[in-house]
Every structure is written in C-alpha cells, then in structure tokens.
Scaffold this active site. Structure first.
Site, PDB file in Angstrom:
ATOM      1  N   ARG A 148       0.844  -1.069   0.174  1.00 60.47           N
ATOM      2  CA  ARG A 148      -0.050  -0.068  -0.090  1.00 60.47           C
ATOM      3  C   ARG A 148       0.912   1.269  -0.173  1.00 60.47           C
ATOM      4  O   ARG A 148       1.959   1.201   0.551  1.00 60.47           O
ATOM      5  CB  ARG A 148      -0.850  -0.105   1.210  1.00 60.47           C
ATOM      6  CG  ARG A 148      -2.315  -0.643   1.240  1.00 60.47           C
ATOM      7  CD  ARG A 148      -2.833  -0.445   2.398  1.00 60.47           C
ATOM      8  NE  ARG A 148      -2.354  -0.935   3.481  1.00 60.47           N
ATOM      9  CZ  ARG A 148      -1.854  -0.130   4.230  1.00 60.47           C
ATOM     10  NH1 ARG A 148      -1.595   1.059   4.215  1.00 60.47           N
ATOM     11  NH2 ARG A 148      -1.018  -0.708   5.394  1.00 60.47           N
TER      12      ARG A 148
ATOM     13  N   TYR B  46      -1.660  -3.731  -6.330  1.00 61.85           N
ATOM     14  CA  TYR B  46      -1.573  -4.520  -5.161  1.00 61.85           C
ATOM     15  C   TYR B  46      -2.267  -4.448  -3.912  1.00 61.85           C
ATOM     16  O   TYR B  46      -2.509  -3.155  -3.809  1.00 61.85           O
ATOM     17  CB  TYR B  46       0.094  -4.152  -4.608  1.00 61.85           C
ATOM     18  CG  TYR B  46       0.696  -5.084  -3.654  1.00 61.85           C
ATOM     19  CD1 TYR B  46       1.603  -6.185  -4.334  1.00 61.85           C
ATOM     20  CD2 TYR B  46       0.536  -5.220  -2.256  1.00 61.85           C
ATOM     21  CE1 TYR B  46       1.928  -7.187  -3.513  1.00 61.85           C
ATOM     22  CE2 TYR B  46       0.940  -6.339  -1.693  1.00 61.85           C
ATOM     23  CZ  TYR B  46       1.690  -7.393  -2.352  1.00 61.85           C
ATOM     24  OH  TYR B  46       2.133  -8.395  -1.643  1.00 61.85           O
TER      25      TYR B  46
ATOM     26  N   LYS C 136      -9.453  -1.977   2.412  1.00 67.45           N
ATOM     27  CA  LYS C 136      -9.408  -0.836   3.159  1.00 67.45           C
ATOM     28  C   LYS C 136     -10.127   0.400   2.784  1.00 67.45           C
ATOM     29  O   LYS C 136     -10.362   1.145   3.628  1.00 67.45           O
ATOM     30  CB  LYS C 136      -7.779  -0.552   3.251  1.00 67.45           C
ATOM     31  CG  LYS C 136      -6.642  -1.751   3.704  1.00 67.45           C
ATOM     32  CD  LYS C 136      -7.271  -1.996   5.134  1.00 67.45           C
ATOM     33  CE  LYS C 136      -6.732  -3.546   5.654  1.00 67.45           C
ATOM     34  NZ  LYS C 136      -5.510  -3.720   5.962  1.00 67.45           N
TER      35      LYS C 136
ATOM     36  N   HIS D 101      -9.951  -1.839  12.188  1.00 69.25           N
ATOM     37  CA  HIS D 101      -8.703  -2.736  11.658  1.00 69.25           C
ATOM     38  C   HIS D 101      -8.521  -3.782  12.652  1.00 69.25           C
ATOM     39  O   HIS D 101      -7.283  -3.629  13.291  1.00 69.25           O
ATOM     40  CB  HIS D 101      -7.314  -1.756  11.490  1.00 69.25           C
ATOM     41  CG  HIS D 101      -6.514  -2.474  10.680  1.00 69.25           C
ATOM     42  ND1 HIS D 101      -5.087  -2.138  10.554  1.00 69.25           N
ATOM     43  CD2 HIS D 101      -6.310  -3.448   9.747  1.00 69.25           C
ATOM     44  CE1 HIS D 101      -4.404  -2.796  10.082  1.00 69.25           C
ATOM     45  NE2 HIS D 101      -5.042  -3.823   9.297  1.00 69.25           N
TER      46      HIS D 101
ATOM     47  N   SER E 148      -0.488  -2.993  10.571  1.00 65.94           N
ATOM     48  CA  SER E 148      -0.274  -3.884   9.580  1.00 65.94           C
ATOM     49  C   SER E 148       0.956  -4.491   9.842  1.00 65.94           C
ATOM     50  O   SER E 148       1.968  -4.104  10.289  1.00 65.94           O
ATOM     51  CB  SER E 148      -0.154  -2.974   8.146  1.00 65.94           C
ATOM     52  OG  SER E 148      -1.437  -2.479   7.986  1.00 65.94           O
TER      53      SER E 148
ATOM     54  N   CYS F  98       1.380  -6.794  12.380  1.00 64.81           N
ATOM     55  CA  CYS F  98       2.119  -6.783  13.400  1.00 64.81           C
ATOM     56  C   CYS F  98       1.286  -8.041  14.095  1.00 64.81           C
ATOM     57  O   CYS F  98       1.153  -8.143  15.467  1.00 64.81           O
ATOM     58  CB  CYS F  98       1.868  -5.603  14.172  1.00 64.81           C
ATOM     59  SG  CYS F  98       2.893  -4.263  13.762  1.00 64.81           S
TER      60      CYS F  98
ATOM     61  N   ASP G  34      -8.609  -9.175   9.862  1.00 63.32           N
ATOM     62  CA  ASP G  34      -8.172  -7.883   9.511  1.00 63.32           C
ATOM     63  C   ASP G  34      -9.161  -6.839   9.761  1.00 63.32           C
ATOM     64  O   ASP G  34      -8.770  -5.731  10.198  1.00 63.32           O
ATOM     65  CB  ASP G  34      -7.851  -7.981   8.103  1.00 63.32           C
ATOM     66  CG  ASP G  34      -6.944  -6.796   7.705  1.00 63.32           C
ATOM     67  OD1 ASP G  34      -5.529  -6.730   8.223  1.00 63.32           O
ATOM     68  OD2 ASP G  34      -7.337  -5.980   6.587  1.00 63.32           O
TER      69      ASP G  34
ATOM     70  N   ARG H  85       2.515 -12.220   0.025  1.00 65.33           N
ATOM     71  CA  ARG H  85       0.987 -12.304   0.847  1.00 65.33           C
ATOM     72  C   ARG H  85       0.442 -13.686   0.176  1.00 65.33           C
ATOM     73  O   ARG H  85       0.589 -14.082  -0.724  1.00 65.33           O
ATOM     74  CB  ARG H  85      -0.054 -11.144   0.568  1.00 65.33           C
ATOM     75  CG  ARG H  85       0.410  -9.856   1.161  1.00 65.33           C
ATOM     76  CD  ARG H  85      -0.170  -9.483   2.304  1.00 65.33           C
ATOM     77  NE  ARG H  85       0.478  -8.602   2.996  1.00 65.33           N
ATOM     78  CZ  ARG H  85      -0.193  -8.024   4.299  1.00 65.33           C
ATOM     79  NH1 ARG H  85      -1.063  -8.399   4.745  1.00 65.33           N
ATOM     80  NH2 ARG H  85       0.472  -6.931   4.745  1.00 65.33           N
TER      81      ARG H  85
END
Ligand code: GTP
Ligand code: SPV
Ligand code: MN
Length: 635
Positions: free
Chosen positions: A94, A243, A252, A272, A294, A296, A319, A416
């Site tokens: 991102r 992406y 998002k 989130h 993100s 974590c 998420d 990912r």
C-alpha cells in the site's frame, strides 16, 4: 408495441456506437444505476471490452487462463489450484503517501495540525485538485484492455449489516483476488436491485499499446499511484497499483475508510481488527477483537494454535471488524470479508500451522519465492518446504537462490497469500452469522522493542480510548511510508493511521460517545509480543504461547482479582499469568516499566497530539495524558 420496438432499436443503435464490446453479460439486463456507472466510467477509461463478472467457477478459470497467458501468474503444481503472482518491484505494498480523502472542507478529513505541519492522519485533497488529478490519469487509461465489472458484498449477501460495492478494474488479478476476499457475483446484483452501492474504479494505468515495456509482466504505473476516496459521491478512484489494499477496493478503501465514515454517522464501529473466539478448559467461550498495525500479528493471533491444553481458538476474521451495540447494549462484530490477505514470511507449521494448511489449495500467492517442484518458499517457512534436490527461485526471479542470502530475500517481506476463509480449518461456526458475535474485550497492540509490557489493562473506557490514541509501533514492510526508515517507531493510533476516512479528532469523540448506558463497553487491553532484550531477541515466545495472555484477559473479563495497578495500567498480579513450562522467561524485564521510558513516551505523545491533532483533540485525551504524566512523575 411500436413504442417497445423503437426503444429496442434505439438501444441496439447506441450499443453499436459504443467503442467497446460487452464480452460477458449484458448492460441492458443491469439495474439503471449499475448500468450508468459502468457506461460513464467506460466512456472515460475507453476499454476495448467490458466484462460483467458473475463470480462463477468457469469465469474464474477464464481469469486464470488470461493471467497465465499474460505471464502474470504461474502455477504451483505442488498444491491444488494455487497460483503465484510476481509484481513489478515498484508495486509491492500500500502507498500511504498517495492515499487521499476528497472533501470540500479539509477539516472533515484531517485534524488541525500545528503551524501547517503535514498531517499524517488521513490525507486531504480538494474536489478541484482531485478533478485535475483524475483527468491526468483516467481518460483512456484502459485502451486496449478489458474493463471487468465486479459486484461484491462486504458481509454475507443480503445480511442487514452487509454493504454492496461495484469495482471496475482492468486487472484480472484483482478479479481473482476479489472473488476470494469478498462475496462476489450475480447474487450480489440480484440483492442490490437498483439500490445504492459503493462505486470503485481501479486501473493499473498501463493502456495498450505500451509506451515502455512492463517489468515482470506486471502492469502498474508506480509514479502516478493515487488512491482517492470521495465520500460525498460514494466513489473510490485508484490508479497505478495492482497491489493489495491499493487495488482490492472492498478492503481498506471501502470496509475501513468508507466504513468508518458510515459507522460514525450511524453509531457503530469499522475497525482494523481481528475477531476470534476463545474457549477455556472449563468450556467458557468469549470473543475478543484486536487491533494491531499492519504486519503486527492479527492473522497469527486470529488463527492461533494454543500451546496450553484444553484451550480452543476459533477464527471469525483476521483484519477488519464491523461492530455495533445490540438492543441489550452488547457489542457485536461481523467480519465483512470472505478471505485472508495474509503476510507470508514468518508463516510455518511452528508459528501458524492453521495458515499453512489453509494455503494448500485455492490460494493466490504474491511475491513469494518458488521451489523447482512448484512449491512456495519464504523466510521462516519450515525446512522441509524445500524437497531434497529442489532449488529456489526468488520473488525477483533470481534462480538458485541460496538460504542465508540476506541482501536479496527469497520473498518480499510484504509477500502475501490470498485464501478463502471458508476453507480455514478453524473458522468459527458463527463466522457468517449476520447478528455478529458478542465481543467482551478489545485489545490494542504493536511492535514495541522497548519499554512496553507484555500486557496491561486500561483503568476504564476513557483511559482505553487514550491507550488506542497513543499507540505506536515499529514500521513494517506492509506499507510504503515515503521516507519511513525500517526500524522507526511510528504513531499508529488504533492501528488505523493509514485507514482513517475522516478527522481523527471526531473519531476519538465517536469512541468516547459509545460509553454511556445501555452500552456495556468491553474492557480494553494493550499487548506487546515484540519486546526485545539487549541482543535484539524477543523476550516472549509469541504465537501459540499468546494464549497465556488471552487466558489472563478472560480472567479479567470474568472480573477475577488477578490485576494490580501500575503507572501504565493494570498488570497481572504475580503468579496470575500462566508461564508454566515456558522455561527461561525474563518476566521481570517483560513487565518492567521505567520512569524514564514513560516520561519520554509522554513527551512524544504530547508532541504528536499537539502537532497532529491540535485543537481537534478531545479534552478527555489531554486529561488522560496529564494523568499518565502524573503517574510517571510519582514513580
Ligand atoms: P496485515 O495483514 O498487514 O494487517 O498484518 P497482520 O497484523 O495480520 O500480521 P501477521 O499476523 O500477518 O504477522 C506479521 C508478521 O509478524 C509475520 O511475519 C509473523 O510471523 C509475525 N508475528 C505474528 N505474531 C507474532 C508473535 O506473536 N511473535 C513474533 N515474534 N512475531 C509474530
Ligand atoms: C494491511 O496492510 O493492513 C493489510 C494488507 O492488511 S493490504 O490489503 O495491502 O492493506
Ligand atoms: Mn491489515
């Protein structure tokens, strides 16, 4: 009759005039709003073809074939229906700096900053500027390409809490991933009727013929990336990146940034956060949500295999959580997504066996390394991932990659896997329940190598909101921050810094407003799996051992007397956190809070609040900071 005929012939005539061919589906069968959205955007982007997606298996196969033909994916024959995409190295995460919210007033989007300091909490763009930037990018951007129209639902199709979107994109990769990440296809259009929907427009920004060659067969236009949200029009316009969160607009852009705006207006929360159910050996089950920035640890916690016997973890989401209080005042959460877009590096049978099982089929991997027998590879994966005699090709297509090569990692750190939630072995039986699951604890957390204890509880709701507002975490590879150095500790309030859709001051006021009765607000906690010793090694084993912390949280939810006061919050009384069998853990260091650290932290939070939120910061937050300062002073 005559009338009908003339209508038909005029429709046919205008269809002939169209410079594009509708190669799948038909515009005339669409509801007027959907149809005019497609026609309007197609007129601007000028694709050769328009393809209206129905979400079927055959269609998915067609997308896969297209991607194979274009060299955008490779097959992974070691698994079942799994694929590997390797992007242009300029398009791997991102892009926070190029993500904007377009509103008339700047203050709707960004809090007042001190003396014109650039705001980090939602970037504002004026409608005029947006119009200019749009015109520099989108006209003709799909020439020679196919525009796919993807109807999708965030949340189960038809559920009262679900919301519908339509994404127009020139990327078949986006179609394939959206089919995994959302409920997508013909059902959604039926449910929508001529209702309102979120309008997403996405282009890789590489019309044909190409003016310069693609890198890695991956079309993108990384110099001109723009991810813009126009809440007044219910529109998202994303250009230049294929992406993840830049291109899968349901995630998002829609579920967090637009979701947040709606949630504020309607009195709910779009966060989130992962959602999980935990059952203890006594058979008591509780659900918790957790917000970590993100990369974590959300996916890992949501799919955790508990190390303690008798505990069970079940996954609702990894998420994003949409939450609202029901008529009894109980907070309930749904996962608006239908898939996982999870970080690959670090995933193994040891750290996350559930994810390893999950990705054996129907999964799209992006930017991982490939083994010569058609398997995947990344840092931290199990040794037996590479069969004897097999070689590794890195994500940058470097052949015969050797383990131990630190300058060129095998997989990109933000590589990912994209896999359907329904095939996750530990999905919670209630994961698609439209009433949502009852939430009894909210957990915040981040990567804090120094100073922050393993677990603490807030003194109350207002203090908990402050804990969220004051969150900081080490920068990761999940986002391009623009100049952000790798190991920098960045502010990431509520793990939402990149995802706020409106003024953060108003967001805080919204959270504070939720406390009064009849709402039974959950207890709020903060965790840190990432504290290190002087050698930089983690003090806490993490992963499945995190159940020990969740177990303590369950005790607190049951109001057990296992907490004691510390300046930072309530921490476990000696002996109340089960560390049996863990061996040598430096508990003293894990829970130590030094006065110097806390004072420095207060200075930093004060500076951040002043610079970034200023006049928009609710008085209650200044008060909580003063309380923390006072407690630190007394140490
Ligand atoms: P996004 O999808 O970007 O929102 O990330 P996420 O919050 O879901 O993070 P994820 O669970 O994918 O973890 C990111 C990285 O942190 C992975 O490399 C994990 O292996 C690592 N990680 C997760 N949990 C732990 C933990 O408890 N301890 C340690 N040391 N590392 C962890
Ligand atoms: C994150 O960065 O928080 C993600 C990955 O979950 S992306 O979908 O790219 O935003
Ligand atoms: Mn995320």
């Amino acid at each position: 009759m005559a009338n009908t005929n003339s209508n038909q012939s005029s429709t046919a005539a205008s269809e002939q005039k169209r410079p594009y061919t509708v190669v799948k589906g038909s515009l005339s069968s669409l509801a007027p709003k959907v149809r005019s959205f497609i026609e309007e955007k197609a007129a601007i982007c000028q694709p050769d073809n328009v393809y209206i997606c129905d979400g079927s298996d055959e269609e998915n196969q067609q997308m896969i074939d297209t991607l194979l033909e274009n060299g955008m994916i490779q097959s992974l024959p070691k698994y079942d229906n799994c694929w590997l995409a390797l992007t242009d190295p300029a398009d791997v995460a991102r892009v926070e700096k190029q993500t904007f919210i377009v509103t008339k007033e700047k203050r709707q989007t960004t809090p007042t900053t001190l003396n014109g300091i650039a705001g980090q909490l939602a970037k504002w763009m004026s409608p005029e500027e947006f119009s200019k930037q749009f015109d520099e990018r989108f006209p003709g951007c799909m020439k020679g390409r196919t525009m796919y129209a993807i109807p999708f639902s965030m949340g189960p199709v038809g559920s009262p809490f679900s919301k519908i979107g339509m994404e127009l994109t020139d990327s078949a990769y986006v179609v394939v991933c959206t089919r995994i990440m959302t409920r997508m296809g013909a059902d959604v259009l039926k449910t929508l009727g001529d209702g309102e929907f979120v309008r997403g427009l996405h282009s890789m920004g590489r019309p044909l013929p190409l003016t310069k060659p693609l890198v890695n067969n991956w079309p993108c236009n990384s110099e001109k990336i723009m991810v813009a949200h126009i809440p007044d029009k219910n529109e998202i316009a994303s250009f230049g990146s294929g992406y993840g969160g830049n291109s899968l607009l349901g995630k998002k852009c829609f579920a967090l940034r637009f979701g947040g705006i709606l949630a504020k207006r309607e009195g709910w929360l779009a966060e989130h956060m992962l959602i999980l159910g935990i059952t203890n050996p006594q058979g008591v089950k509780k659900y918790v949500v957790a917000a970590f920035p993100s990369a974590c640890g959300k996916t890992n916690l949501a799919m955790m295999t508990p190390s303690l016997p008798g505990y069970k973890i079940e996954c609702v989401g990894d998420d994003i959580a949409w939450m609202r209080f029901d008529s009894e005042g109980q907070l309930r959460a749904i996962n608006p997504e239908a898939g996982f877009f999870g970080v690959a590096p670090g995933t193994s049978m040891k750290t996350n066996p559930i994810a390893m099982k999950l990705v054996q089929s129907n999964t799209v991997f992006t930017n991982v390394a490939k083994t010569s027998d058609g398997g995947v590879y990344w840092k931290g994966i199990d040794d037996d991932a590479v069969s004897p005699g097999a070689t590794i090709t890195s994500w940058k297509r470097q052949e015969n990659w050797q383990p131990g090569d630190k300058t060129n990692p095998a997989a990109h750190p933000n590589a990912r896997f994209c896999a359907p939630a329904a095939q996750c072995p530990i999905m919670d039986p209630a994961w698609e329940d439209s009433a949502g699951v009852p939430i009894d604890a909210i957990i915040f957390g981040g990567r804090r190598p120094k100073g922050v204890p393993l677990i603490y509880e807030s003194f109350n709701w207002q203090h908990g909101v402050f804990v969220g507002a004051a969150m900081r975490s080490e920068a990761t590879a999940a986002a391009e921050h623009g100049g952000g150095k790798k190991k920098m500790i960045m502010h990431d309030p509520f793990a939402m810094r990149p995802f706020f859709g409106y003024n953060f001051g108003d967001y805080l006021r919204h959270w504070l407003s939720l406390e009064p009765s009849p709402h039974k607000v959950p207890k709020i906690f903060h965790v840190n799996w990432f504290r290190t010793n002087d050698e930089g090694e983690f003090l806490w084993p993490g992963f499945g051992e995190n159940v020990r912390v969740l177990s303590w949280i369950m005790d607190r939810v049951a109001n057990k007397d296992v907490a004691m006061e510390s300046p930072i919050g309530l921490i476990p009384k000696p002996g109340s956190l089960n560390v049996e069998g863990l061996g040598d853990i430096d508990m003293k260091e894990l829970f130590s809070v030094s006065p110097e650290f806390l004072r420095d932290e207060c200075v930093e939070i004060d500076k951040y609040f002043k610079e970034q939120v200023n006049e928009d910061l609710p008085r209650e937050m200044w008060q909580e900071l003063a309380n923390l300062q006072a407690r630190a002073k007394k140490m």
